[in-house]
Design an enzyme around this catalytic site. Structure first.
Site, mmCIF file in Angstrom:
data_model
loop_
_atom_site.group_PDB
_atom_site.id
_atom_site.type_symbol
_atom_site.label_atom_id
_atom_site.label_comp_id
_atom_site.label_asym_id
_atom_site.label_seq_id
_atom_site.Cartn_x
_atom_site.Cartn_y
_atom_site.Cartn_z
ATOM 1 C CB ILE A 3 -1.155 -0.139 1.284
ATOM 2 C CG1 ILE A 3 -1.784 -1.378 1.052
ATOM 3 C CG2 ILE A 3 -1.825 1.279 1.249
ATOM 4 C CD1 ILE A 3 -2.803 -1.444 2.309
ATOM 5 C CE1 TYR A 4 5.268 5.284 3.078
ATOM 6 C CE2 TYR A 4 7.018 4.341 1.670
ATOM 7 C CZ TYR A 4 6.624 5.365 2.692
ATOM 8 O OH TYR A 4 7.532 6.499 2.533
ATOM 9 C CB SER A 5 5.090 0.178 -2.864
ATOM 10 O OG SER A 5 6.026 -0.132 -1.867
ATOM 11 C CB SER A 64 0.595 5.864 -1.175
ATOM 12 O OG SER A 64 1.854 5.576 -0.464
ATOM 13 C CE LYS A 65 5.490 8.380 0.491
ATOM 14 N NZ LYS A 65 5.436 9.804 0.632
#
Length: 254
Positions: free
Chosen positions: A155-157, A159-160
């Protein structure tokens, strides 16, 4: 003369880590700084540090996942300083784990903070810059995880990765208005967000699960990321736009 002499700079998520280091550096380089965050005590401490060094800064408490809060931030910056010349959209959160364990609540928290809020900050910042007659510079804080894959960071990846694409598309759209848009993409950096997973061995050597194999052999310091953001916001980068600058100690080259 400082690289941001006479400019007004906004730093979101400016109370700790890369945001705090950037707010302090931008002020030292001549900018009048507005910083946002959710923790008033931490924000006022950064303002005090800047003012004690002879700079000018204001703290605006804001939850940037609320679009009305973003509009209020820009209004307060313009009311205090009269304009907005550059912005570092740095605010973000982390979180993750195996895909099978992740839920909608975590997805919403990360995407709303890291990507949705960044988009609406961009929208409000550009509107203010255009009201002034155009021109300006915006930098997003992405991540090397937009470029390389690490288990447990989906999820973090995502978003970035969205941040990188957002910055590139915005650079094309706003280039005719003289507004430059770029992203920096750090590898693991020593901040409060990462501190919980830093370990030290018997020889005093620090490590972090995401720092394995970095050619420079260490984690980054927040000030190193702040220096790159400073360059991209300054007139020294006057012909740089639409770029995703990876600042990772060589990690993505492995």
């Amino acid at each position: 003369m400082g690289l941001l002499q006479g400019k007004v700079a906004l730093v979101t998520g400016g109370t700790s880590g890369i945001g705090r280091a950037s707010a302090v550096l931008f002020a030292r380089e001549g900018a009048r700084v507005a910083l946002t965050g959710r923790r008033e005590d931490a924000g006022l401490a950064v303002v005090a540090e800047i003012e004690q060094a002879g700079g000018s800064a204001i703290f605006i408490a804001a939850d940037l996942t609320r679009t009305e809060a973003i509009a209020a931030v820009i209004e307060q910056v313009a009311a205090r300083y009269g304009r907005l010349d550059c912005a570092f959209n740095n605010a973000g959160v982390a979180g993750g784990g195996p895909i099978e364990t992740l839920d909608e609540a975590l997805w919403d928290r990360i995407i709303d903070t890291n990507l949705k809020a960044a988009f609406f900050c961009l929208q409000a910042e550009v509107a203010q810059m255009k009201r002034q007659g155009g021109g300006g510079a915006i930098v997003f804080n992405g991540s090397v995880l937009a470029k390389i894959a690490v288990p447990g960071t989906t999820i973090y990846s995502a978003s970035k990765g969205g941040i990188v694409s957002l910055a590139q598309a915005a650079a094309v759209e706003f280039g005719p208005a003289g507004i430059r848009v770029n992203s920096i993409n750090p590898s693991i950096t020593r901040t409060p967000m990462t501190a919980g997973r830093i370990t030290t061995d018997e020889q005093g050597i620090e490590s972090h699960p995401y720092a394995v194999g970095i050619p420079l052999g260490r984690m980054a310091e927040p000030e190193e990321m702040a220096q790159v953001a400073l360059f991209l916001l300054s007139d020294r980068a006057s012909y740089v736009t639409g770029q995703a600058l990876v600042v990772d100690g060589g990690q993505s080259a492995m």
